[in-house]
Design a protein around this motif. Sequence first.
Motif, mmCIF file in Angstrom:
data_model
loop_
_atom_site.group_PDB
_atom_site.id
_atom_site.type_symbol
_atom_site.label_atom_id
_atom_site.label_comp_id
_atom_site.label_asym_id
_atom_site.label_seq_id
_atom_site.Cartn_x
_atom_site.Cartn_y
_atom_site.Cartn_z
ATOM 1 N N LYS A 194 69.500 50.208 23.321
ATOM 2 C CA LYS A 194 69.011 48.987 23.959
ATOM 3 C C LYS A 194 68.452 49.273 25.351
ATOM 4 N N ALA A 195 69.157 50.097 26.125
ATOM 5 C CA ALA A 195 68.698 50.420 27.482
ATOM 6 C C ALA A 195 67.391 51.198 27.438
ATOM 7 N N SER A 214 64.491 48.977 26.435
ATOM 8 C CA SER A 214 64.048 48.134 27.541
ATOM 9 C C SER A 214 63.023 48.868 28.389
ATOM 10 N N LYS A 215 63.288 50.150 28.675
ATOM 11 C CA LYS A 215 62.325 50.964 29.409
ATOM 12 C C LYS A 215 61.056 51.162 28.589
ATOM 13 N N HIS A 265 59.638 49.152 26.504
ATOM 14 C CA HIS A 265 58.775 47.973 26.523
ATOM 15 C C HIS A 265 58.303 47.599 27.932
ATOM 16 N N GLU A 266 58.874 48.233 28.943
ATOM 17 C CA GLU A 266 58.631 47.824 30.327
ATOM 18 C C GLU A 266 57.166 47.905 30.709
ATOM 19 N N ASP A 309 62.190 46.920 15.729
ATOM 20 C CA ASP A 309 63.339 46.569 16.564
ATOM 21 C C ASP A 309 64.550 46.237 15.701
ATOM 22 N N GLY A 329 68.620 44.885 19.949
ATOM 23 C CA GLY A 329 67.692 45.248 21.020
ATOM 24 C C GLY A 329 67.315 46.708 21.038
ATOM 25 N N SER A 330 67.972 47.528 20.220
ATOM 26 C CA SER A 330 67.562 48.928 20.114
ATOM 27 C C SER A 330 66.278 49.012 19.292
#
Length: 458
Positions: A81-82, A85-86, A88-89, A323, A327-328
Amino acid sequence: MLIFVLIFATAGITTFALAFGDEKAVKVGVNQRTEFNKLYDTYDQLNKNYYKDIDKEKLINGAINGMLDSLDDPYSDYMTKAEASKFHESISSSFQGIGAEIQEKDGTIVVVSPIKGSPAEKVGIKPNDKILAVDGKNIRGMSANEAVLLIRGKKGTKVTLTIQRAGSHDTTQMTITRDEIPLNTVYADMLKDGIAKIQITSFSENTYNELLTALNDMDSKGMKSLIIDLRQNPGGLLDQAIKISNLFIPEGKKILQVEDKNGKREVVTAEDGKKIKVPVAVIIDKGSASASEILAAAVSESAGIPLVGEKSFGKGTVQTASDFKDGSNMKFTTAKWLTPNANWIHQKGIEPNYKVNMPKYAELPLINPDSKYKVSSLSNEVKAAEEMLKVLKYNPGKVDGYFDEDTKRAVINFQKDAKLKANGILQGNTTIQLMNKIREKIIKNDTQVNKAIELLKK
């Protein structure tokens, strides 16, 4: 129906799932099958009998990651997930970091290219530089996503990278101050004699519209011919590469072909619409990858536009991104893309019509501004500084890596001209200014741009 995404030639950078038609990219689902019994048994035994408590989420993530790693494909990857997030940033208008596209290659993190105007570019990081450590932590064996999490950070904070230049056994440490990295992707300049130069640094959501704006601006300034600069462009979104290719390719001509594992091909052809009428030349280099290679190959093979520079990176595969509910994210290669003439450039690159190398001083290694060099210092960084001083006409004496009195005099003369403290010590602002002056000279004596201008004037 083919659903796919073309990503940067890096792992952990912006990507989109794209669909040709009305269908949407699907979410990942898992159906229970007998071939997974061994996996389930392993999980149950570890969960029951391991000598201490286990992190179940970490165990599952590791299993998925292991499956993708076993493909030996740097473009197939699992992201927590973390990490997702990066991932998609970068679809936002900006992100914070050092501004370098990276990929994992044979267990090593390698720079594909720095982003124009980024901290990474300003300190002299180049395509094919290896990043061996981040803040002293060895990152060999890490995925690009894991490395991105270490390298990125808030604006104003610092990160120290241990860099090894391609073809060299020496390493140097570069301390870089992170900054806001804007995702402007098109930069236009009007050169002499009505020759416009437009640099495309990546293919993001708004690149096509940015390019149209730049073209209109150049038209208003009397554009008679055009250079498209794709150097150090790591790629990006497929739809943008297709739209831009369409500006240069006659209706009905091929832009690219996509081939699945069964050999079935889907051909994308140019449509009617706005077309560029002026003569065009395109510049590529070893940092031109993925979507930029699609554009370069398309205009070369379907529009006869000459390519100038160096052989490109060679990334000819297509990925799907999906996805998970938590969220991963998982992305994996689903097809390969071919040029209009059905050439597969993967791991081969595109050879330019006119091979032109940059001056040798464009390949000089980095010098760490935090290191201090003075009389009696001996190192390869001193040798690089001597070569830079020589190129800038500050006679350093013999270029041998030994900081002698001649080197000191050259440094003092450079410091005086740069309005710096003239103490004859190479460190800090002196080092930064020295590398900046070399960068300015590279831009001023750009042999690849000069060749493109020569071709357009014929």
